[in-house]
Design a protein around this motif. Sequence first.
Motif, PDB file in Angstrom:
ATOM      1  N   MET A 116      53.897  42.028  68.574  1.00  0.00           N
ATOM      2  CA  MET A 116      53.827  42.280  67.144  1.00  0.00           C
ATOM      3  C   MET A 116      52.497  42.113  66.643  1.00  0.00           C
ATOM      4  O   MET A 116      52.226  40.892  66.211  1.00  0.00           O
ATOM      5  N   PRO A 117      51.601  42.903  66.584  1.00  0.00           N
ATOM      6  CA  PRO A 117      50.343  42.547  65.941  1.00  0.00           C
ATOM      7  C   PRO A 117      50.437  43.018  64.358  1.00  0.00           C
ATOM      8  O   PRO A 117      51.357  43.365  64.092  1.00  0.00           O
ATOM      9  N   ASN A 118      49.301  42.895  63.635  1.00  0.00           N
ATOM     10  CA  ASN A 118      49.357  42.958  62.426  1.00  0.00           C
ATOM     11  C   ASN A 118      48.137  43.860  62.072  1.00  0.00           C
ATOM     12  O   ASN A 118      47.116  43.926  62.776  1.00  0.00           O
ATOM     13  N   THR A 119      47.995  44.420  60.968  1.00  0.00           N
ATOM     14  CA  THR A 119      46.814  45.363  60.285  1.00  0.00           C
ATOM     15  C   THR A 119      45.470  44.668  60.179  1.00  0.00           C
ATOM     16  O   THR A 119      44.516  45.219  60.532  1.00  0.00           O
ATOM     17  N   PRO A 120      45.474  43.208  59.855  1.00  0.00           N
ATOM     18  CA  PRO A 120      44.137  42.763  59.936  1.00  0.00           C
ATOM     19  C   PRO A 120      43.581  42.936  61.225  1.00  0.00           C
ATOM     20  O   PRO A 120      42.163  42.513  61.407  1.00  0.00           O
TER      21      PRO A 120
END
Length: 261
Positions: free
Chosen positions: A112-116
């Motif tokens: 699960m990566p994130n937008t930043p």
Amino acid sequence: MIGFIGGGNMAEALIKGLIASNRKDIYVSEPTADRRLYISQQYTVITTQDNAALASAADIIVIAVKPQIISAVAAGLSDVDFSQKTIVSIAAGVSISYLKHAFRTNNVVRVMPNTPALVLKGMSVISAAEAIAPQTMDNVKAIFSSIGKVVFLPEKHMDAVTAVSGSGPAFISFFVKSIIEGGVKLGLDSETASMLALQTLAGTSELLVSRSPDDVIKMVSSPGGTTVAGLQVFTDRDGAGLIADVLMAAARRSAELNIKE
Ligand SMILES: NC(=O)c1ccc[n+]([C@@H]2O[C@H](COP(=O)([O-])OP(=O)(O)OC[C@H]3O[C@@H](n4cnc5c(N)ncnc54)[C@H](OP(=O)(O)O)[C@@H]3O)[C@@H](O)[C@H]2O)c1
């Protein structure tokens, strides 16, 4: 070779990070011709529209398509032998057991990566199936380290992770937007309020690298002063409880949306 199935926003962030960390063996499969052209010219990587050709060539296959089309992607790869390959899915809410079943292999990692990640300041949480060899885990870690920080957690925490770091950028942006609007209500023009809020966010993030949130609160607060007056409103209206409820709602929704089997 690292292959990406889907050359959208998140794949692009990873490709950018990998190129910046000197990885060159990157292959991208993407259905839209304009997007293929852009990715190949911008990052000097090989592109294709043939997912099966990519899956046959790559050792690590990053599944970077929307969750709802994973089953169609997997069905199109029914002739590929994944026994010596690793499937790395970044699709939100798609479980390891579903991925094992869809791709007919136990060599599955869920991230699960994130937008930043788009600005190489991502937070990626990795959960792996038991079958994954330590050397492979190191390789997967290196991929996501190229776009920010990485932690390993058991899959049971993924709904909480989705709430905190996945949806977190939206919650923090909501808070910043509210500060800007509050500044405007106090008479600042919106450009100035925006600059003050954004620089305060950036500076506070830096401070929080080496100090706890409580330390920063203490540093800014003096008895009977302005900060204490503002913080009292958070206490009176149970601001911490409200934020806990926001996270709870996001985690609950994540659990509802999960694709488990
Ligand atoms: N964005 C985030 O912040 C974030 C954070 C965590 C996890 N994720 C996960 O990352 C995944 C990708 O998200 P994204 O934001 O990068 O989405 P995106 O920009 O829509 O990228 C998906 C890409 O996959 C392509 N695609 C569609 N069907 C395909 C197929 N059959 N084979 C190969 N490629 C295909 C799409 O092409 P077309 O546009 O032509 O359909 C698009 O370029 C999602 O599963 C999402 O849950 C995203």
